[in-house]
Scaffold this motif. Structure first.
Motif, PDB file in Angstrom:
ATOM      1  N   VAL A 196      43.917   5.411 -49.282  1.00 13.95           N
ATOM      2  CA  VAL A 196      42.772   5.180 -48.404  1.00 13.95           C
ATOM      3  C   VAL A 196      41.582   4.764 -49.261  1.00 13.95           C
ATOM      4  O   VAL A 196      41.318   5.364 -50.300  1.00 13.95           O
ATOM      5  N   ASP A 197      40.901   3.767 -48.784  1.00  9.78           N
ATOM      6  CA  ASP A 197      39.704   3.298 -49.478  1.00  9.78           C
ATOM      7  C   ASP A 197      38.668   4.417 -49.493  1.00  9.78           C
ATOM      8  O   ASP A 197      38.495   5.150 -48.524  1.00  9.78           O
ATOM      9  N   ARG A 198      37.954   4.548 -50.586  1.00  9.58           N
ATOM     10  CA  ARG A 198      36.952   5.617 -50.742  1.00  9.58           C
ATOM     11  C   ARG A 198      35.881   5.542 -49.660  1.00  9.58           C
ATOM     12  O   ARG A 198      35.451   6.559 -49.137  1.00  9.58           O
ATOM     13  N   SER A 199      35.453   4.351 -49.302  1.00 10.95           N
ATOM     14  CA  SER A 199      34.429   4.217 -48.267  1.00 10.95           C
ATOM     15  C   SER A 199      34.958   4.695 -46.915  1.00 10.95           C
ATOM     16  O   SER A 199      34.222   5.300 -46.131  1.00 10.95           O
ATOM     17  N   GLN A 200      36.235   4.437 -46.629  1.00 11.62           N
ATOM     18  CA  GLN A 200      36.834   4.939 -45.389  1.00 11.62           C
ATOM     19  C   GLN A 200      36.869   6.464 -45.400  1.00 11.62           C
ATOM     20  O   GLN A 200      36.597   7.108 -44.388  1.00 11.62           O
ATOM     21  N   LEU A 201      37.207   7.012 -46.542  1.00 15.09           N
ATOM     22  CA  LEU A 201      37.261   8.462 -46.677  1.00 15.09           C
ATOM     23  C   LEU A 201      35.878   9.074 -46.482  1.00 15.09           C
ATOM     24  O   LEU A 201      35.725  10.078 -45.769  1.00 15.09           O
ATOM     25  N   GLU A 256      31.806  11.597 -40.311  1.00 17.04           N
ATOM     26  CA  GLU A 256      32.088  11.787 -38.884  1.00 17.04           C
ATOM     27  C   GLU A 256      32.496  13.229 -38.591  1.00 17.04           C
ATOM     28  O   GLU A 256      32.039  13.815 -37.599  1.00 17.04           O
ATOM     29  N   VAL A 257      33.330  13.790 -39.434  1.00 18.19           N
ATOM     30  CA  VAL A 257      33.756  15.173 -39.244  1.00 18.19           C
ATOM     31  C   VAL A 257      32.575  16.126 -39.392  1.00 18.19           C
ATOM     32  O   VAL A 257      32.407  17.052 -38.585  1.00 18.19           O
TER      33      VAL A 257
END
Length: 82
Positions: free
Chosen positions: A22-27, A33-34
């Motif tokens: 997973v891309d770091r920015s997505q993470l 969001e969480v």
């Protein structure tokens, strides 16, 4: 292993890396969001607790008024009818 096998292994590993990492920015976005959702839920629960406590305080005040009124009525002399 010969060169061809090594290239195949490298291709498999690269494909695995591309599909499973997973891309770091997505993470970071998921993390934000969480955290935002958790903050919202905490604020909602705190609001519910505050409303409950306010209602309890109102009930307590009413109960105290009833008790005071009752005690006052017990202190009044009883009139006897002749």
């Amino acid at each position: 292993m010969d060169k061809c096998q090594l290239q195949e292994e490298l291709a498999k590993l690269q494909h695995h890396l591309e599909t499973n990492v997973v891309d770091r920015s997505q993470l970071e976005q998921c993390k934000r969001e969480v955290e935002e959702q958790a903050d919202q839920e905490i604020r909602q629960k705190l609001q519910e607790v505050n409303e409950f406590l306010q209602a309890q305080a109102t009930y307590q005040d009413t109960l105290e008024e009833i008790r005071t009124s009752h005690v006052d009525s017990l202190k009044k002399p009883v009139r006897r009818q002749n």
